[in-house]
Design an enzyme around this catalytic site. Structure first.
Site, PDB file in Angstrom:
ATOM      1  N   LYS A 241      16.496 -10.722  23.375  1.00 29.80           N
ATOM      2  CA  LYS A 241      16.929 -10.147  22.104  1.00 29.80           C
ATOM      3  C   LYS A 241      18.415 -10.425  21.841  1.00 29.80           C
ATOM      4  O   LYS A 241      18.831 -10.596  20.693  1.00 29.80           O
ATOM      5  CB  LYS A 241      16.636  -8.651  22.080  1.00 29.80           C
TER       6      LYS A 241
ATOM      7  N   ARG B 263      -0.529  -5.188  14.886  1.00 26.99           N
ATOM      8  CA  ARG B 263      -0.352  -3.783  15.280  1.00 26.99           C
ATOM      9  C   ARG B 263       1.140  -3.455  15.359  1.00 26.99           C
ATOM     10  O   ARG B 263       1.996  -4.321  15.217  1.00 26.99           O
ATOM     11  CB  ARG B 263      -1.011  -3.524  16.635  1.00 26.99           C
TER      12      ARG B 263
ATOM     13  N   ILE C  87      10.252   2.801  19.303  1.00 21.05           N
ATOM     14  CA  ILE C  87       9.410   2.947  18.123  1.00 21.05           C
ATOM     15  C   ILE C  87       8.091   3.610  18.503  1.00 21.05           C
ATOM     16  O   ILE C  87       7.486   3.290  19.525  1.00 21.05           O
ATOM     17  CB  ILE C  87       9.111   1.570  17.473  1.00 21.05           C
TER      18      ILE C  87
ATOM     19  N   TYR D   3      13.801  -9.067  28.624  1.00 26.18           N
ATOM     20  CA  TYR D   3      13.629  -8.593  27.245  1.00 26.18           C
ATOM     21  C   TYR D   3      14.996  -8.416  26.575  1.00 26.18           C
ATOM     22  O   TYR D   3      15.223  -8.902  25.462  1.00 26.18           O
ATOM     23  CB  TYR D   3      12.856  -7.280  27.230  1.00 26.18           C
TER      24      TYR D   3
ATOM     25  N   SER E  70      -1.976 -12.759  18.069  1.00 20.81           N
ATOM     26  CA  SER E  70      -2.203 -13.508  19.296  1.00 20.81           C
ATOM     27  C   SER E  70      -3.642 -13.412  19.789  1.00 20.81           C
ATOM     28  O   SER E  70      -4.332 -14.414  19.925  1.00 20.81           O
ATOM     29  CB  SER E  70      -1.245 -13.029  20.386  1.00 20.81           C
TER      30      SER E  70
ATOM     31  N   ALA F 113      17.785  -9.804  27.392  1.00 19.51           N
ATOM     32  CA  ALA F 113      18.412 -11.114  27.242  1.00 19.51           C
ATOM     33  C   ALA F 113      17.805 -11.895  26.084  1.00 19.51           C
ATOM     34  O   ALA F 113      18.516 -12.577  25.327  1.00 19.51           O
ATOM     35  CB  ALA F 113      18.277 -11.903  28.542  1.00 19.51           C
TER      36      ALA F 113
ATOM     37  N   GLY G  37       3.173 -11.652  14.706  1.00 23.26           N
ATOM     38  CA  GLY G  37       2.819 -10.510  15.542  1.00 23.26           C
ATOM     39  C   GLY G  37       2.545  -9.262  14.747  1.00 23.26           C
ATOM     40  O   GLY G  37       3.045  -8.182  15.065  1.00 23.26           O
TER      41      GLY G  37
ATOM     42  N   ASN H 144       8.761 -11.321  14.322  1.00 30.49           N
ATOM     43  CA  ASN H 144       8.574 -10.020  14.957  1.00 30.49           C
ATOM     44  C   ASN H 144       7.867 -10.109  16.307  1.00 30.49           C
ATOM     45  O   ASN H 144       8.071  -9.263  17.181  1.00 30.49           O
ATOM     46  CB  ASN H 144       7.767  -9.102  14.022  1.00 30.49           C
TER      47      ASN H 144
END
Length: 255
Positions: A164, A16, A193, A160, A38, A162, A13, A91
């Site tokens: 991580k 970008r 970020i 999300y 992707s 969960a 990933g 990532n």
């Protein structure tokens, strides 16, 4: 410094955002880069040129690592192109908005399926494929990109958070399981970020509140996360295997 000179690093990933920052930082430290993307071929080609201009070898791969056969083929292709690899950076991720009080069950289920598949299953597939090779070549390093959301919760994006949290648990389990083969596993857990994707949010009405979650009054830059990844990917951090490195500007402090 050339902390990774001559090493080959896989970054998923990376076309970008955080992934791009990681790939560039590691390339500037001497690493050859094999990165996946992707959909955005144009962004991938731009990064390919930028990294190649740094004087290291670089190649891009369009891949869906959520499919195990594609993960296996990806690793085989990288081995054919680079002959070996030393580090895997997981990532790639999706972030889907699905607050439980606002979506129907079909939307809820779709968000969970896609998020867990992309964020966790794909990383698990690549960890498996890469570990088999590292076991036979004397070791290596895996660095997984998690999130502060794994600890504080993500009410609007529970899948999300969960996914991580699952990545954290997987990373620590693999650190224990793979240490005897000199395969070291670390995790970075960033907060918010500053990327192109979230620029509208940071420039909108919620922007100041998000920045003020940190006593620094801002959010992290991709290169700041990349430095944490570089640290865990470099020699001399072996005894940190299993560690989760928070990079959130003290916006969330866990005990």
């Amino acid at each position: 410094m050339n902390l990774l000179k001559g090493k080959t690093v896989i970054v998923t990933g990376a076309s970008r955002g955080i992934g791009k920052g990681i790939a560039l930082t590691l390339a500037k430290n001497g690493a050859n880069i094999a990165f996946t993307y992707s959909k955005s071929i144009e962004a991938a080609n731009d990064l390919l040129k930028e990294i190649s201009n740094l004087g290291v070898k670089c190649k891009s791969y369009q891949s869906n690592a959520a499919n195990f056969e594609e993960s296996k083929t990806l690793v085989e292709n990288i081995l054919n192109d680079f002959e070996s690899f030393d580090v895997l950076i997981n990532n790639a991720a999706v972030i889907l908005y699905h607050p439980i009080a606002e979506v129907n069950y079909e939307e809820w289920q779709k968000a969970w399926n896609e998020t867990i598949t992309v964020n966790l299953q794909a990383a698990a597939n690549l960890c498996f494929c890469v570990a088999q090779e590292m076991k036979s070549t004397g070791g290596g390093r895996i660095v997984n990109v998690s999130s502060r959301g794994a600890f504080r919760g993500e009410p609007d994006m529970p899948a999300y958070g969960a996914s991580k949290a699952g990545m954290n648990a997987m990373s620590q389990s693999l650190a224990m399981a793979l240490a005897k083969w000199n395969i070291f596993v670390g995790t970075v857990a960033p907060g918010f970020i500053e990327t192109d994707r979230v620029a509208p949010i940071l420039n909108g009405e919620r922007g100041e509140a998000i920045k003020n979650q940190s006593p620094l009054g801002r959010v992290a830059r991709p290169e700041e996360v990349a430095r944490g990844v570089l640290f865990l990917a470099s020699e001399g951090t072996e005894f940190m295997t299993g560690a989760i490195l928070d990079i959130n500007g003290a916006s969330y402090l866990r005990s």
